[in-house]
Design a protein around this motif. Structure first.
Motif, short mmCIF file in Angstrom:
data_model
loop_
_atom_site.label_atom_id
_atom_site.label_comp_id
_atom_site.label_asym_id
_atom_site.label_seq_id
_atom_site.Cartn_x
_atom_site.Cartn_y
_atom_site.Cartn_z
N ALA A 56 0.83 -1.21 0.00
CA ALA A 56 0.00 0.00 0.00
C ALA A 56 0.86 1.26 0.00
O ALA A 56 0.56 2.24 -0.69
N LEU A 57 1.95 1.23 0.77
CA LEU A 57 2.84 2.39 0.82
C LEU A 57 3.48 2.65 -0.54
O LEU A 57 3.55 3.80 -0.99
N GLU A 58 3.92 1.60 -1.19
CA GLU A 58 4.55 1.75 -2.50
C GLU A 58 3.57 2.32 -3.52
O GLU A 58 3.93 3.13 -4.38
N LEU A 59 2.30 1.91 -3.44
CA LEU A 59 1.29 2.40 -4.38
C LEU A 59 0.80 3.80 -4.03
O LEU A 59 0.33 4.53 -4.90
N ALA A 60 0.92 4.16 -2.75
CA ALA A 60 0.44 5.47 -2.31
C ALA A 60 1.42 6.59 -2.63
O ALA A 60 1.00 7.75 -2.82
N ILE A 61 2.72 6.29 -2.70
CA ILE A 61 3.73 7.33 -2.86
C ILE A 61 3.54 8.14 -4.15
O ILE A 61 3.51 9.38 -4.10
N LEU A 211 14.13 6.21 -1.99
CA LEU A 211 13.29 7.21 -2.64
C LEU A 211 11.95 7.34 -1.92
O LEU A 211 11.37 8.43 -1.88
N THR A 212 11.47 6.26 -1.33
CA THR A 212 10.25 6.31 -0.52
C THR A 212 10.47 7.19 0.70
O THR A 212 9.60 7.98 1.08
N VAL A 213 11.64 7.05 1.32
CA VAL A 213 11.96 7.88 2.49
C VAL A 213 11.98 9.35 2.10
O VAL A 213 11.42 10.21 2.81
N ALA A 275 8.65 4.40 -12.38
CA ALA A 275 9.58 3.76 -13.30
C ALA A 275 10.71 3.05 -12.58
O ALA A 275 11.15 1.97 -13.01
N GLU A 276 11.23 3.62 -11.49
CA GLU A 276 12.45 3.10 -10.87
C GLU A 276 12.20 2.24 -9.63
O GLU A 276 13.04 1.41 -9.30
N VAL A 277 11.09 2.46 -8.95
CA VAL A 277 10.84 1.68 -7.73
C VAL A 277 9.76 0.63 -7.96
O VAL A 277 9.91 -0.53 -7.58
N ALA A 278 8.66 1.03 -8.60
CA ALA A 278 7.55 0.12 -8.77
C ALA A 278 7.81 -0.95 -9.82
O ALA A 278 7.33 -2.09 -9.69
N SER A 279 8.57 -0.62 -10.89
CA SER A 279 8.72 -1.60 -11.98
C SER A 279 10.12 -1.70 -12.55
O SER A 279 10.38 -2.59 -13.35
N ASN A 280 11.05 -0.80 -12.19
CA ASN A 280 12.43 -0.80 -12.68
C ASN A 280 12.56 -0.64 -14.19
O ASN A 280 13.56 -1.04 -14.78
N THR A 287 1.51 5.31 -15.76
CA THR A 287 1.01 6.24 -14.74
C THR A 287 -0.42 5.89 -14.33
O THR A 287 -0.81 6.18 -13.20
N GLY A 288 -1.20 5.30 -15.22
CA GLY A 288 -2.52 4.80 -14.86
C GLY A 288 -3.44 5.85 -14.25
O GLY A 288 -4.18 5.56 -13.31
N ASN A 289 -3.40 7.08 -14.78
CA ASN A 289 -4.28 8.17 -14.30
C ASN A 289 -4.03 8.55 -12.84
O ASN A 289 -4.91 9.11 -12.18
#
Length: 416
Positions: A56-61, A211-213, A275-280, A287-289
């Motif tokens: 959830a955190l990764e998708l919320a950022i 990058l999340t931090v 691009a760099e954290v979610a899927s590399n 971006t999916g809107n």
């Protein structure tokens, strides 16, 4: 004794009480207790697991970063519908630079790409006075076309496809030793409330991208800059009353330009995060809107960083349900919605708003019937759950919303 007209009591509008920090924390604590009760009743232990929270955190950022971009622009009086396009520019430029020179160079280029989109939006809206919505939509269309065109010259040869880039080296991830394992152990016990708290803590101390931090730190930094500095006060004055700000010596054009460029930079950072954290890697349409969803999170948060973060977290959490036994988890959360709507109905009944109370009670009853007659919700509903949750929350919070007074209004120097 005569009474003049000025002595007559004037009717006053009821003052809405602001949600203070203790009240917000109490609401969050109550929601956590309710989720824990639902988990015990339904047996859906995954709804507060470490993996669920981490996902959830990764998708919320990226949603939160887009929302921060919208916050900066609208606090200065500029509506930024073009956040989606600025995110697209961030994903493309970030991936293009990232696979050649490393992920952190890609981050800088992603921010630059979004800032370029912000600069273009500022020129069109602030200097030429074009309608903000029209400009934002045009930037979104332009970004899609430009990145697709550029991909044919860059990614087609290196990756064999114009729709995706070569893979990018991952950004370093950190895990708090000891604490992460302890939280996983406690979360696995499935105890009331304790395990749920452990899942929340474990999700933010396990395999956390640097990058999340950085993105999380930008939330308090934004609050401090906009609400605790002279720069922030001048910028916000441009969104509330630019004519008055100009009369006090504020260069309104300059602050609007800065705000929209920074807005684009935030959106670009959200794009490069994808691009760099979610899927590399860069993928067309990734971006999916989320730019539009970030705007919804900003509105839910009442144009404040803390509320925005809560809105982004809510959307990220519901979106992450798609990845981990979505049908079962969403079915369990139907019971949570039943309880929330029932509480809303009781509150509206207490306030003597009988129509709103009846509507809340009716929806609560319908969801309870749905929950009782099914064991798992359809996959189509799971996919739509984030959008339904966003609309529901916006509907419940609409009465407390207050946008900057001059947002979206045309401004001309000396026009006052």
């Amino acid at each position: 004794m005569t009474t003049s007209v000025t002595d007559k009591p004037q009717s006053q509008k009821p003052v809405r009480q602001k949600l203070t920090l203790p009240v917000v924390l109490l609401i969050v604590a109550g929601a956590l207790v309710l989720v824990s009760v639902v988990r015990l009743i339904t047996g859906a232990d995954d709804i507060t697991s470490v993996g669920q929270v981490s996902g959830a955190l990764e998708l919320a950022i990226p949603i939160g970063l887009a929302g921060l971009g919208g916050l900066w622009a609208e606090r200065a009086g500029v509506v930024n519908i073009g956040l989606e396009g600025m995110m697209i520019l961030g994903t493309w430029l970030g991936a293009w630079a990232g696979y050649q020179w490393g992920p952190w160079v890609g981050v800088l280029f992603g921010i630059l790409g979004g800032a370029i989109g912000g600069l273009l939006h500022a020129v069109i809206t602030v200097t030429f006075g074009v309608n903000h919505i029209v400009s934002g939509v045009a930037i979104n269309i332009l970004a899609v076309g430009a990145t697709r065109y550029l991909s044919n010259f860059t990614f087609l040869e290196s990756s064999g496809s114009a729709r995706k880039s070569p893979s990018i080296d991952p950004i370093t991830q950190i895990t708090v030793p000891g604490l992460s394992d302890a939280m996983k152990t406690l979360n696995g016990k499935h105890w009331f409330l304790v395990s749920d708290l452990a899942g929340l803590v474990g999700g933010v101390v396990t395999e956390l991208s640097l990058l999340t931090v950085v993105a999380l730190l930008l939330i308090p930094v934004t609050w401090w800059v906009l609400w605790r500095t002279a720069f922030g006060l001048r910028l916000r004055s441009c969104g509330e009353n630019p004519v008055a700000a100009e009369s006090l010596g504020v260069n309104v054009y300059r602050y609007k330009y800065l705000a929209v460029i920074i807005s684009g930079g935030f959106a670009g950072l959200g794009g490069v995060f994808l691009a760099e954290v979610a899927s590399n890697l860069y993928q067309e349409g990734q971006t999916g809107n989320r730019g539009y969803i970030g705007l919804a999170a900003m509105i839910f948060g009442n144009w404040m960083p803390g509320g925005l973060a809560m809105g982004a977290g809510l959307f990220g959490y519901t979106d992450s349900l798609n990845l981990r036994s979505g049908g079962t988890n969403v079915h369990a959360l139907l019971l949570f919605l039943v309880a929330v709507l029932a509480l809303v109905a009781l509150w509206q009944l207490y306030r003597k708003k009988y129509l709103a109370a009846a509507i809340g009670a009716a929806f609560s009853a319908l969801l309870l019937v749905w929950y009782s007659l099914t064991e798992e919700v359809p996959s189509q509903f799971v996919t739509a759950a984030p959008y339904i949750a966003t609309l529901l929350v916006l509907a419940l919070s609409a009465q407390r919303l207050r946008a900057p007074k001059a947002v979206g209004l045309p401004y001309h120097k000396g026009g006052g």
